[in-house]
Design an enzyme around this catalytic site. Structure first.
Site, PDB file in Angstrom:
ATOM      1  N   GLU A 193       0.875  -1.165   0.000  1.00 19.98           N
ATOM      2  CA  GLU A 193       0.000   0.000   0.000  1.00 19.98           C
ATOM      3  C   GLU A 193       0.916   1.220   0.000  1.00 19.98           C
ATOM      4  O   GLU A 193       1.808   1.319   0.845  1.00 19.98           O
ATOM      5  CB  GLU A 193      -0.895   0.010   1.260  1.00 19.98           C
ATOM      6  CG  GLU A 193      -1.839   1.195   1.240  1.00 19.98           C
ATOM      7  CD  GLU A 193      -2.754   1.283   2.457  1.00 19.98           C
ATOM      8  OE1 GLU A 193      -2.711   0.391   3.315  1.00 19.98           O
ATOM      9  OE2 GLU A 193      -3.494   2.278   2.520  1.00 19.98           O
ATOM     10  N   ARG A 253       5.529 -12.670   9.673  1.00 18.00           N
ATOM     11  CA  ARG A 253       6.204 -11.434   9.294  1.00 18.00           C
ATOM     12  C   ARG A 253       7.528 -11.322  10.037  1.00 18.00           C
ATOM     13  O   ARG A 253       7.745 -11.968  11.059  1.00 18.00           O
ATOM     14  CB  ARG A 253       5.318 -10.233   9.566  1.00 18.00           C
ATOM     15  CG  ARG A 253       5.005  -9.987  11.025  1.00 18.00           C
ATOM     16  CD  ARG A 253       3.833  -9.033  11.221  1.00 18.00           C
ATOM     17  NE  ARG A 253       4.129  -7.677  10.797  1.00 18.00           N
ATOM     18  CZ  ARG A 253       3.504  -7.057   9.787  1.00 18.00           C
ATOM     19  NH1 ARG A 253       2.574  -7.674   9.108  1.00 18.00           N
ATOM     20  NH2 ARG A 253       3.802  -5.829   9.478  1.00 18.00           N
ATOM     21  N   LYS A 283       4.532   0.907   9.395  1.00 22.06           N
ATOM     22  CA  LYS A 283       4.590   2.167   8.654  1.00 22.06           C
ATOM     23  C   LYS A 283       4.040   3.308   9.482  1.00 22.06           C
ATOM     24  O   LYS A 283       4.563   4.416   9.430  1.00 22.06           O
ATOM     25  CB  LYS A 283       3.831   2.019   7.335  1.00 22.06           C
ATOM     26  CG  LYS A 283       4.685   1.316   6.285  1.00 22.06           C
ATOM     27  CD  LYS A 283       4.017   1.326   4.932  1.00 22.06           C
ATOM     28  CE  LYS A 283       3.057   0.190   4.805  1.00 22.06           C
ATOM     29  NZ  LYS A 283       2.566  -0.007   3.442  1.00 22.06           N
TER      30      LYS A 283
HETATM   31  P1  ATP Z   1       2.923  -2.120   8.083  1.00 24.98           P
HETATM   32  O1  ATP Z   1       2.448  -3.156   9.062  1.00 24.98           O
HETATM   33  O2  ATP Z   1       4.341  -1.733   8.223  1.00 24.98           O
HETATM   34  O3  ATP Z   1       2.006  -0.942   7.967  1.00 24.98           O
HETATM   35  P2  ATP Z   1       1.675  -3.367   5.890  1.00 24.98           P
HETATM   36  O4  ATP Z   1       1.565  -4.834   6.000  1.00 24.98           O
HETATM   37  O5  ATP Z   1       0.451  -2.585   6.126  1.00 24.98           O
HETATM   38  O6  ATP Z   1       2.917  -2.867   6.715  1.00 24.98           O
HETATM   39  P3  ATP Z   1       1.767  -3.340   3.054  1.00 24.98           P
HETATM   40  O7  ATP Z   1       2.149  -2.222   2.182  1.00 24.98           O
HETATM   41  O8  ATP Z   1       0.378  -3.808   3.055  1.00 24.98           O
HETATM   42  O9  ATP Z   1       2.236  -2.927   4.498  1.00 24.98           O
HETATM   43  O10 ATP Z   1       2.759  -4.561   2.821  1.00 24.98           O
HETATM   44  C1  ATP Z   1       3.039  -5.086   1.551  1.00 24.98           C
HETATM   45  C2  ATP Z   1       3.425  -6.523   1.693  1.00 24.98           C
HETATM   46  O11 ATP Z   1       4.544  -6.659   2.575  1.00 24.98           O
HETATM   47  C3  ATP Z   1       2.296  -7.323   2.300  1.00 24.98           C
HETATM   48  O12 ATP Z   1       2.173  -8.531   1.578  1.00 24.98           O
HETATM   49  C4  ATP Z   1       2.731  -7.573   3.705  1.00 24.98           C
HETATM   50  O13 ATP Z   1       2.226  -8.791   4.177  1.00 24.98           O
HETATM   51  C5  ATP Z   1       4.262  -7.591   3.578  1.00 24.98           C
HETATM   52  N1  ATP Z   1       4.889  -7.190   4.835  1.00 24.98           N
HETATM   53  C6  ATP Z   1       4.666  -6.054   5.533  1.00 24.98           C
HETATM   54  N2  ATP Z   1       5.379  -6.041   6.674  1.00 24.98           N
HETATM   55  C7  ATP Z   1       6.083  -7.203   6.694  1.00 24.98           C
HETATM   56  C8  ATP Z   1       7.000  -7.789   7.616  1.00 24.98           C
HETATM   57  N3  ATP Z   1       7.357  -7.182   8.743  1.00 24.98           N
HETATM   58  N4  ATP Z   1       7.530  -8.995   7.304  1.00 24.98           N
HETATM   59  C9  ATP Z   1       7.193  -9.612   6.160  1.00 24.98           C
HETATM   60  N5  ATP Z   1       6.334  -9.122   5.257  1.00 24.98           N
HETATM   61  C10 ATP Z   1       5.782  -7.929   5.512  1.00 24.98           C
HETATM   62 MG    MG Z   2      -1.067  -4.034   4.702  1.00 21.57          MG
END
Ligand code: ATP
Ligand code: MG
Length: 565
Positions: A42, A268, A278
């Protein structure tokens, strides 16, 4: 420094439950068109090292199975998304060494299709327009132990729902006045199935669709269907979406989608001494706790790049931690260990004095300069040698001298002889101090017969010091970094911001480095002998390079392991 210097285990075939599942699907003939994965960020912030794990996994799978990996922006919430983030995400994925080719997509490209599917659900009786407020919907959703209460609008006739939905689209209602919900099961044990919201009214300018839409799909309604539109065979995501899978499968079963992606969840990445969310990273930037998204203390891809962590070392790290089904936390020292190992093979050696004290060699001819030969990398003969200027006035590290040496301190002290690397043996004859009693200069003599660093009579000299010619050294600024948070788990104390490390950066403005470093390019990493690995920062100006310490030489990971983590 070339990024290919270390052999990367990321290129070696790995075995884990995700790869096993894909192999089974291939064997069962479920992937006739090839394996297709995607990385779906995102665009509401910069990518961090956790995303790197997902990127390496998704693009890595595509490479291993001769398939392809899409980059898809999940841009369904215009209130939080910006073009700056879209641009940085693309740059970061490329920097990590991956390429989506022509397969760059946006969930917003599918808004029209998603909306048509929303009407489909309405006309088949699987969705309804709810006039309850957000608070009422939350209130009536129930809890883990208590079923939800059906909305008073749940049994609205399909024709009326369709009319309302079309008027929502036309912009007739205020933000938040109505939502579209799936009609599934208000008593489901899985709260995600209790009539989830599919569309909300939101007047926000979208970075790509502008002011076209007055309503936007939720992430849950957009994500699985976007996968299906793109023909994603394996939709790899983190564990928190495990409970959403029944919902995604429900959409796939109730809509005429062109393909049926299989979702597989993995744990994760969590890292000690930092935060990987984020929302929190945005707060650190907005509130000025760091200098920006690319502050070298940040766990963002842009931060670790500026810090001097090579992309190859990040890929190595991701391959070595692997994927698992259970959440865990990786020691940040393990990441540093991977970076150190990678740089040890790749980085050229240089000399730099971070906190200088002057040495005058009283028996060395005034005005004379010798160019001494120094090796560039003891692990790599092909890296060659360079010349380092030596003269009567030099700098050494302040803490390489002790006026009253402590036990086991074998470096320079009054009357003691040490080796200057690649140069000569020198002996301290006199200590010069200022009025405050601070040592300002060491008067030494050198043994002209010890050129190269060995005494002709074979006498033993314990310590070897690095040094810089005072006349020819280049002034530099050096920034030393420590962990951004003091505790391994910044949340442990309840207030994560209170755990920020006040000493996470130390600036040494009066460093001196050897002349060869004056020409180092921004981003280049070298080993400062006896100190660590240092990367040229973009803040550098002509004649005044600025260096970030990437990692020190001492491996602290073994110590952390010995403590039991
Ligand atoms: P955040 O929790 O930091 O806001 P998010 O999951 O909302 O991150 P996205 O932009 O949706 O951020 O993430 C894009 C991809 O990266 C998704 O498939 C998510 O599952 C993966 N991802 C995000 N954070 C991690 C992490 N700490 N370890 C592994 N994969 C991750
Ligand atoms: Mg997400």
């Amino acid at each position: 420094m070339a990024d290919t210097a270390a052999v990367s285990p990321a290129d070696a075939p790995a075995r884990d439950f995700i790869r096993d599942a894909i192999r089974q699907d291939i064997a069962a003939g479920k992937t006739a068109g090839g394996v297709v994965t995607r990385f779906p960020p995102e665009p509401n912030g910069y990518l961090h090292i956790g995303h790197a794990k997902s990127i390496c996994l998704n693009f890595g799978l595509a490479r291993e199975f001769n398939g392809r990996c899409h980059l898809r922006f999940d841009d369904t919430n215009p209130a939080k998304e910006e073009q700056e983030y879209i641009d940085s995400i693309q740059a970061d994925v490329r920097w990590l060494g991956f390429d989506w080719g022509t397969h760059l997509y946006y969930a917003s490209d599918y808004f029209e299709q998603l909306y048509a599917w929303a009407e489909h659900l309405v006309t088949t009786g699987h969705a309804y327009v709810d006039d309850q407020t957000a608070a009422e919907i939350r209130e009536n959703r129930g809890t883990l132990t208590e079923a939800g209460r059906p909305s008073p609008f749940r049994d609205r006739p399909a024709a009326e729902n369709l009319d309302f939905l079309r008027r929502m689209r036309a912009g007739e209602f205020a933000d938040g006045a109505r939502v579209l919900r799936a009609r599934i099961d208000m008593a489901s044990g899985n709260i995600n199935l209790r009539d989830p919201v599919l569309y909300r009214i939101l007047r926000a300018r979208h970075p790509r669709t502008g002011d076209t839409w007055y309503l936007y799909p939720t992430y849950d309604f957009a994500h699985g269907q976007s996968d299906a539109i793109e023909g994603i065979t394996h939709s790899i995501c983190t564990l928190e979406f495990e409970d959403h899978r029944p919902l995604y499968d429900w959409f796939l079963a109730h809509l005429p989608v062109p393909s049926q992606p299989r979702q597989i969840e993995f744990a994760r990445l969590n890292l000690t001494h930092t935060v990987l969310s984020k929302r929190r990273l945005i707060q650190l930037v907005r509130d000025g706790h760091v200098r920006g998204w690319d502050d070298p203390r940040m766990p963002t891809i842009s931060g670790i790049r500026r810090r001097g962590y090579p992309a190859g070392a990040i890929r190595d790290f991701c391959a070595r931690i692997g994927v698992a089904k259970a959440n865990s936390t990786v020691e940040i020292q393990y990441l540093e260990h991977c970076v150190r190992e990678y740089l040890n093979a790749a980085a050229l050696r240089r000399m730099a004095v971070l906190d200088p004290i002057k040495v005058v060699i009283e028996n060395y001819p005034e005005g004379q300069v010798e160019e001494l030969e120094a090796v560039n990398n003891p692990n790599d003969a092909a890296a060659g040698t360079r010349k380092v200027p030596f003269g009567r006035e030099l700098y050494i590290e302040r803490d390489d001298f002790m006026e009253t040496p402590a036990p086991k301190f074998f470096r320079l002290a009054p009357g003691r002889e040490v080796r200057l690397r690649y140069a000569y043996l020198v002996t301290c004859k006199e200590v010069v101090k200022d009025a405050a009693g601070e040592v300002t200069e060491l008067v030494c003599t050198y043994d002209p017969a010890s050129r190269g660093g060995n005494a002709p009579d074979g006498r033993k000299v314990k310590a070897t010091l690095h040094w810089i010619s005072a006349a020819r050294g280049v002034p530099a600024e050096v920034r030393l970094y420590d962990h951004l948070f003091r505790s391994p788990d910044p949340d442990a104390g309840g207030d994560w911001l209170a755990d920020l490390n006040p000493d996470s950066v130390k600036v040494l403005a009066g460093a001196v480095v050897e002349p060869a470093l004056a020409e180092a390019r921004v981003g280049e990493v070298t080993q400062f002998e006896r100190q660590g690995y240092f990367c040229v920062d973009p803040d550098s100006t002509p004649g005044k390079p600025v260096f970030n310490r990437s990692v020190g030489l001492r491996d602290t990971w073994a110590k952390v392991q010995a403590r039991g983590g």
